[in-house]
Design a protein around this motif. Structure first.
Motif, PDB file in Angstrom:
ATOM      1  N   VAL A 622       0.836  -1.209   0.000  1.00  0.00           N
ATOM      2  CA  VAL A 622       0.000   0.000   0.000  1.00  0.00           C
ATOM      3  C   VAL A 622       0.865   1.251   0.000  1.00  0.00           C
ATOM      4  N   ILE A 623       1.932   1.239   0.822  1.00  0.00           N
ATOM      5  CA  ILE A 623       2.826   2.401   0.885  1.00  0.00           C
ATOM      6  C   ILE A 623       3.475   2.654  -0.483  1.00  0.00           C
ATOM      7  N   ALA A 624       3.935   1.567  -1.139  1.00  0.00           N
ATOM      8  CA  ALA A 624       4.599   1.714  -2.437  1.00  0.00           C
ATOM      9  C   ALA A 624       3.627   2.239  -3.493  1.00  0.00           C
ATOM     10  N   TYR A 625       2.417   1.693  -3.521  1.00  0.00           N
ATOM     11  CA  TYR A 625       1.444   2.141  -4.526  1.00  0.00           C
ATOM     12  C   TYR A 625       1.000   3.577  -4.251  1.00  0.00           C
ATOM     13  N   ALA A 626       0.839   3.927  -2.966  1.00  0.00           N
ATOM     14  CA  ALA A 626       0.489   5.307  -2.624  1.00  0.00           C
ATOM     15  C   ALA A 626       1.595   6.273  -3.044  1.00  0.00           C
ATOM     16  N   THR A 627       2.837   5.833  -2.895  1.00  0.00           N
ATOM     17  CA  THR A 627       3.961   6.666  -3.321  1.00  0.00           C
ATOM     18  C   THR A 627       3.928   6.895  -4.826  1.00  0.00           C
ATOM     19  N   ILE A 628       3.581   5.841  -5.583  1.00  0.00           N
ATOM     20  CA  ILE A 628       3.481   5.976  -7.034  1.00  0.00           C
ATOM     21  C   ILE A 628       2.417   7.000  -7.409  1.00  0.00           C
ATOM     22  N   LEU A 629       1.249   6.905  -6.767  1.00  0.00           N
ATOM     23  CA  LEU A 629       0.155   7.830  -7.078  1.00  0.00           C
ATOM     24  C   LEU A 629       0.519   9.263  -6.693  1.00  0.00           C
ATOM     25  N   LEU A 630       1.150   9.426  -5.530  1.00  0.00           N
ATOM     26  CA  LEU A 630       1.553  10.766  -5.102  1.00  0.00           C
ATOM     27  C   LEU A 630       2.631  11.339  -6.018  1.00  0.00           C
ATOM     28  N   TRP A 631       3.589  10.500  -6.402  1.00  0.00           N
ATOM     29  CA  TRP A 631       4.650  10.956  -7.312  1.00  0.00           C
ATOM     30  C   TRP A 631       4.072  11.352  -8.663  1.00  0.00           C
ATOM     31  N   GLU A 632       3.117  10.594  -9.120  1.00  0.00           N
ATOM     32  CA  GLU A 632       2.455  10.907 -10.387  1.00  0.00           C
ATOM     33  C   GLU A 632       1.763  12.269 -10.327  1.00  0.00           C
ATOM     34  N   ARG A 633       1.050  12.508  -9.237  1.00  0.00           N
ATOM     35  CA  ARG A 633       0.380  13.794  -9.061  1.00  0.00           C
ATOM     36  C   ARG A 633       1.387  14.925  -8.854  1.00  0.00           C
ATOM     37  N   LEU A 634       2.476  14.627  -8.149  1.00  0.00           N
ATOM     38  CA  LEU A 634       3.532  15.624  -7.944  1.00  0.00           C
ATOM     39  C   LEU A 634       4.136  16.061  -9.275  1.00  0.00           C
ATOM     40  N   CYS A 635       4.387  15.104 -10.167  1.00  0.00           N
ATOM     41  CA  CYS A 635       4.937  15.438 -11.496  1.00  0.00           C
ATOM     42  C   CYS A 635       3.956  16.290 -12.286  1.00  0.00           C
ATOM     43  N   TRP A 636       2.666  15.963 -12.199  1.00  0.00           N
ATOM     44  CA  TRP A 636       1.653  16.731 -12.931  1.00  0.00           C
ATOM     45  C   TRP A 636       1.608  18.171 -12.431  1.00  0.00           C
ATOM     46  N   VAL A 637       1.588  18.348 -11.115  1.00  0.00           N
ATOM     47  CA  VAL A 637       1.564  19.698 -10.546  1.00  0.00           C
ATOM     48  C   VAL A 637       2.878  20.420 -10.842  1.00  0.00           C
ATOM     49  N   GLY A 638       3.985  19.678 -10.798  1.00  0.00           N
ATOM     50  CA  GLY A 638       5.272  20.290 -11.097  1.00  0.00           C
ATOM     51  C   GLY A 638       5.345  20.830 -12.510  1.00  0.00           C
ATOM     52  N   LYS A 639       4.801  20.110 -13.469  1.00  0.00           N
ATOM     53  CA  LYS A 639       4.803  20.578 -14.859  1.00  0.00           C
ATOM     54  C   LYS A 639       3.964  21.841 -15.015  1.00  0.00           C
ATOM     55  N   ARG A 640       2.821  21.871 -14.378  1.00  0.00           N
ATOM     56  CA  ARG A 640       1.963  23.055 -14.467  1.00  0.00           C
ATOM     57  C   ARG A 640       2.601  24.249 -13.740  1.00  0.00           C
ATOM     58  N   THR A 641       3.289  23.947 -12.651  1.00  0.00           N
ATOM     59  CA  THR A 641       3.985  25.017 -11.938  1.00  0.00           C
ATOM     60  C   THR A 641       5.087  25.605 -12.808  1.00  0.00           C
ATOM     61  N   TRP A 642       5.802  24.721 -13.506  1.00  0.00           N
ATOM     62  CA  TRP A 642       6.883  25.199 -14.383  1.00  0.00           C
ATOM     63  C   TRP A 642       6.322  26.078 -15.508  1.00  0.00           C
ATOM     64  N   VAL A 643       5.197  25.681 -16.078  1.00  0.00           N
ATOM     65  CA  VAL A 643       4.584  26.503 -17.134  1.00  0.00           C
ATOM     66  C   VAL A 643       4.222  27.881 -16.585  1.00  0.00           C
ATOM     67  N   GLY A 644       3.672  27.915 -15.356  1.00  0.00           N
ATOM     68  CA  GLY A 644       3.322  29.195 -14.754  1.00  0.00           C
ATOM     69  C   GLY A 644       4.538  30.062 -14.504  1.00  0.00           C
ATOM     70  N   VAL A 645       5.633  29.463 -13.978  1.00  0.00           N
ATOM     71  CA  VAL A 645       6.862  30.219 -13.722  1.00  0.00           C
ATOM     72  C   VAL A 645       7.464  30.718 -15.030  1.00  0.00           C
ATOM     73  N   TRP A 646       7.509  29.827 -16.028  1.00  0.00           N
ATOM     74  CA  TRP A 646       8.063  30.233 -17.329  1.00  0.00           C
ATOM     75  C   TRP A 646       7.237  31.362 -17.942  1.00  0.00           C
ATOM     76  N   SER A 647       5.914  31.276 -17.849  1.00  0.00           N
ATOM     77  CA  SER A 647       5.045  32.322 -18.404  1.00  0.00           C
ATOM     78  C   SER A 647       5.242  33.647 -17.685  1.00  0.00           C
ATOM     79  N   LEU A 648       5.559  33.580 -16.388  1.00  0.00           N
ATOM     80  CA  LEU A 648       5.765  34.801 -15.602  1.00  0.00           C
ATOM     81  C   LEU A 648       6.988  35.570 -16.084  1.00  0.00           C
ATOM     82  N   PHE A 649       8.034  34.837 -16.500  1.00  0.00           N
ATOM     83  CA  PHE A 649       9.273  35.488 -16.928  1.00  0.00           C
ATOM     84  C   PHE A 649       9.367  35.641 -18.451  1.00  0.00           C
ATOM     85  N   ASN A 650       8.454  35.019 -19.204  1.00  0.00           N
ATOM     86  CA  ASN A 650       8.475  35.118 -20.670  1.00  0.00           C
ATOM     87  C   ASN A 650       7.073  35.442 -21.192  1.00  0.00           C
ATOM     88  N   PRO A 651       6.520  36.597 -20.832  1.00  0.00           N
ATOM     89  CA  PRO A 651       5.136  36.913 -21.231  1.00  0.00           C
ATOM     90  C   PRO A 651       4.962  37.049 -22.735  1.00  0.00           C
TER      91      PRO A 651
END
Length: 676
Positions: A622-651
Motif C-alpha cells: 500500500v505504501i509503495a502504490y500510494a507513493t506511485i500515485l503521489l509521485w504521479e500527481r507531484l509530477c503533474w503539478v510540477g509541470k503546471r507550476t513550471w509553465v506558470g513560472v516560465w510564463s511569468l518570466f516570458n510573457p
C-alpha cells in the motif's frame, strides 16, 4: 485444461492483473461485446502491432475473458521462472530461425556469381532449401575476430552448388570470435575435433595419434575446412547495408547508424529540423570468391506447431498469436506472416471432425493494441476488439486445391486480417507523423464543448491518421499542417513545456506552488524507500533496449531502434523482483523493530510469521502504490507550476505561443472537418 492447471491459470491471471494495474495508469478494452461467447467454437485471437514484447501478451491475457494459449518462442521456455509460468499457461513453443542450432560445415566453400551462388564439395547434399548459410573470413590484421556473410538457400542446383535468395550473400554487421569455431577433422575411422588456432605441431604433439594420421590431416587440411579465408580488404562493423537518417528524430527511424551514448547525444543536438530525411548506402565490397569455412542453420519444420494449434482448436480452445512474428519499434504494423492464415485454413480444410465429433468451425478475432508512450512506466494501453472474422467456405475449398489456389486463399485471408487490424490501430510511417496525429487530435478537442471519452479520443486519432494517409503522398495542405504542428511541439519542448499544461497562467501559481510543497512532503518518505527500485529498473530497461538492437550479435535488428519494444517488459520484470526484495528486507526490519520495542506481544514464531506476512503483503504494498500515485500527481503539478513560472518570466513568448496554438487549432479543425 485440468482442474489444477485452471486454478494455477486463475492465480497467475489474478497477479497479472494486479501488476498490470500498477504498471499502467490507464488501461481497458473497447468493444468487449465482440469477444465471442463460449459456444464451443474455437477462437484464434490475432493481436497487433507487436510493439511492446511481453507486455503485449499480458495486455491480451488480462483483457480477454476467455482462457487462451499463446504461441511463444521455444527459447523462452528455458528461463527458470518465466519458462515455468508459460508452461503452466500451456503456451505452444515455436522454434524461430535464431533459436535453431547452428551447425559447422566440413570442407571449404566459395561464393561466386556476385554472391548469388555458393559452391563446395558436397554442399548441396548438406543444405536444404530455406536454410541460412554463413561463410566466415579472417579480417586483415585481426587475430581475434571473424567476419561473416549470410544468405538464404533458394535452390539446390546440384550436389556441389546452391543458389542464394536475393539479394545474395550479405555482410553481417558484427563479427564473431574465432575461439567459438571448431571443426571436425576426419581420417578413416578417426575423428579429431580441432579448435581454430591449433597448429599441425600441436596435433603432432599428441602421442596417441599415429604420425600417418597427422600427415594425412596435413595434406587434407584445406579440404576439411580447418581454416577460414583471409579477406583482402577491411569491412566496417558499425553500419548496416542501408541507412535512413531522419534528423528531426534519429532514434525513431527504420534504420539508423549505431552510435554510442556520447555520439548519439551530440548527433541529436547538431541535427537541423529543416533538413529532409536522407537515404544512403555505404559502398561495401562484395563477398570475395576465395575458399573459406562455412556454417548453416536448418529451418525447423512448422508441422509440429500447426499440429499443436490444431489440437487446441479441435478441443474448442482459444489460441493467441502475434502475426507480425516479432516485436518491433516501429510506429506502424509490420507485414503479417502467413502462419495465421495457414493455421486457420489448414484446420478448416481437414475433413475430419473435431475432438467432440462435430464439424470443424473457427472464428478469428482481431485485437488492436494501442499503447501511448509504450516504454514508460504509468503509461496507457487499450485493446480494441474487432468484429469476429468468419472464414468463407470458398477460401477453404481453394486452400484444399493446393498449389496456387492454396497460396491465393492464404493471401486473401491475410489481407482481410490486415484490413481489420488496421481499422483497430493507429499506424504512422514515422515518429513525427505520429506526433502530428496526437497533437492534431488534442488541438481539435480543444474546440469541442465537452471532454470526450477515451474510446472517442482514440476514434478521433484514427480518423486523423486515416485522413492523412488516404493520399500517397499526402496532400500539400496536410504536409504543411504537419510541418507547422511538429515545429510547434519542438518549440514547446525546447522550453520544456508540453501541450496539456499550456492553459496554466502565472495566476495559477497561487494554487500550484502550495500544492507542490504539500505533495513533495507527502511523497518524500516513500520516495526515499522505493526510489532505488525505479532508478535501477529504468537503467535495466535502457540497457536491455540497447541490447535488443543486436540481439543475435550478428545482424542489426532494423525494426528495433532504440529498442523501446523491450524496455517496458524489462522495467516491469526488474521492478517486480526489486520490489519483492525490498519488501522482504523492510518487513524483516519492521518486525524486528516491533519485537525489540515491545509494541506487540508475540506468542511464538507463528505470530511473528503472520505479522511479517501481513506487513509484506499489505503494508509495504500500500505504501509503495500510494507513493506511485503521489509521485504521479507531484509530477503533474510540477509541470503546471513550471509553465506558470516560465510564463511569468516570458510573457511575450507565452503570448506568441498561444496565438500560434489558436491558429493551428483553427487550421486543424478546418482540415479534419473538410469533406465531412
Amino acid at each position: 485444461m485440468s482442474i489444477v492447471r485452471k486454478i494455477l491459470y486463475s492465480i497467475i491471471r489474478f497477479f497479472a492483473k494486479i501488476i498490470f494495474t500498477i504498471f499502467y495508469r490507464d488501461h481497458g478494452a473497447f468493444h468487449r461485446e465482440n469477444f465471442p461467447k463460449d459456444d464451443g467454437t474455437p477462437i484464434l485471437f490475432i493481436a497487433a502491432p507487436h510493439g511492446n514484447f511481453l507486455m503485449d501478451a499480458i495486455t491480451i491475457f488480462v483483457a480477454c475473458p476467455r482462457n487462451m494459449y499463446f504461441l511463444s518462442a521455444k527459447a523462452n521456455f528455458n528461463y527458470p521462472i518465466f519458462g515455468t509460468i508459460i508452461t503452466i499457461l500451456g503456451c505452444i513453443p515455436v522454434t524461430r530461425p535464431q533459436d535453431a542450432e547452428r551447425i559447422n560445415g566440413d570442407g571449404l566453400v566459395k561464393v561466386i556469381d556476385e554472391g548469388k551462388k555458393v559452391t563446395g564439395e558436397g554442399l548441396g547434399k548438406v543444405l536444404q532449401v530455406g536454410d541460412t548459410l554463413y561463410v566466415e573470413f579472417e579480417r586483415p590484421n585481426d587475430n581475434e575476430m571473424l567476419k561473416e556473410a549470410s544468405g538464404t538457400v533458394e535452390e539446390i542446383i546440384n550436389d556441389d552448388l546452391v543458389r542464394i535468395k536475393e539479394p545474395g550473400m550479405k555482410w553481417l554487421t558484427k563479427g564473431r570470435r574465432k575461439g567459438k569455431f571448431r571443426r571436425l577433422v576426419e581420417y578413416g575411422n578417426v575423428f579429431i575435433r580441432v579448435e581454430r588456432g591449433n597448429t599441425m605441431k600441436t596435433l603432432e604433439g599428441l602421442n596417441f595419434i599415429p604420425k600417418s594420421v597427422t600427415q594425412s590431416v596435413s595434406r587434407s587440411w584445406d579440404r576439411l575446412s580447418s581454416s577460414p579465408g583471409k579477406l583482402p580488404f577491411p569491412i566496417n562493423d558499425d553500419q548496416p547495408d542501408e541507412i535512413v537518417v531522419c534528423p528531426q528524430n534519429p532514434e525513431a527511424t527504420e534504420r539508423t547508424p549505431l552510435l554510442n551514448a556520447s555520439e548519439s547525444s551530440s548527433y541529436h543536438k547538431t541535427q537541423s529540423s529543416s533538413r529532409p530525411t536522407s537515404t544512403y548506402k555505404p559502398n561495401f565490397p562484395s563477398v570475395p570468391d576465395i575458399p573459406t569455412t562455412y556454417s548453416y542453420i536448418h529451418m525447423p519444420p512448422h508441422s509440429e506447431v500447426y499440429s499443436a494449434v490444431y489440437n487446441h482448436f479441435s478441443k474448442s480452445q482459444c489460441v493467441a498469436i502475434f502475426p507480425e512474428g516479432t516485436s518491433h519499434d516501429n510506429e506502424h504494423m509490420l507485414s503479417l506472416k502467413y502462419g495465421c492464415a495457414v493455421m486457420s485454413l489448414g484446420y478448416l480444410a481437414s475433413k475430419e471432425p473435431d475432438a467432440f465429433g462435430k464439424e470443424r468451425k473457427l472464428k478469428i478475432v482481431p485485437c488492436g493494441l494501442n499503447f501511448f508512450n509504450r516504454h514508460r512506466f504509468r503509461s496507457r494501453v487499450f485493446v480494441d476488439v474487432g468484429q469476429p472474422i468468419e472464414i468463407e467456405q470458398r477460401l477453404v475449398d481453394l486452400y484444399r486445391s493446393g498449389g496456387e489456389g492454396k497460396r491465393q486463399a492464404c493471401q486473401e485471408l491475410l489481407k482481410t486480417i490486415q484490413t481489420s487490424l488496421t481499422e483497430l490501430t493507429v499506424n504512422a510511417p514515422d515518429y513525427n507523423t505520429l506526433l502530428f496525429f496526437k497533437t492534431a487530435s488534442r488541438l481539435y478537442r480543444e474546440n469541442l464543448p465537452s471532454e470526450l471519452s477515451f474510446s472517442k479520443k482514440l476514434a478521433l486519432l484514427r480518423k486523423i491518421a486515416k485522413k492523412y494517409t488516404a493520399n500517397t503522398p499526402p496532400t500539400d495542405e496536410a504536409r504543411k499542417l504537419k510541418y507547422e504542428v511538429v515545429m510547434y511541439i519542438q518549440k514547446l519542448r525546447s522550453h520544456r513545456l508540453s501541450p496539456p499544461h499550456m492553459s496554466t497562467t502565472p495566476v495559477s501559481l497561487f494554487l500550484y506552488l502550495p500544492l507542490l510543497v504539500i505533495l513533495f512532503i507527502l511523497t518524500m518518505p516513500g520516495l526515499i524507500l522505493f526510489s532505488p527500485i525505479g532508478l535501477i529498473a529504468k537503467y535495466v530497461g535502457k540497457k536491455q533496449g540497447e541490447n535488443a538492437m543486436l540481439y543475435d550479435d550478428n545482424s542489426l535488428a532494423i525494426t528495433r531502434w532504440p529498442g523501446r519494444d523491450v524496455i517496458a517488459t524489462w522495467k516491469m520484470m526488474s521492478g517486480l523482483v526489486l520490489f519483492i526484495t525490498f519488501d522482504i528486507i523492510y518487513s524483516i526490519i519492521m518486525v524486528h523493530f516491533i519485537k525489540k520495542c515491545n509494541l506487540y506481544e508475540f506468542h511464538g514464531r507463528k505470530d511473528i510469521f503472520i505479522l511479517g506476512f501481513c506487513i509484506f503483503a499489505f503494508f509495504w504494498t500500500v505504501i509503495a502504490y500510494a507513493t506511485i500515485l503521489l509521485w504521479e500527481r507531484l509530477c503533474w503539478v510540477g509541470k503546471r507550476t513550471w509553465v506558470g513560472v516560465w510564463s511569468l518570466f516570458n510573457p511575450r513568448e507565452r503570448k506568441s505561443l498561444t496565438s500560434w496554438r489558436n491558429e493551428l487549432t483553427i487550421r486543424v479543425c478546418r482540415w479534419v472537418d473538410n469533406g465531412e
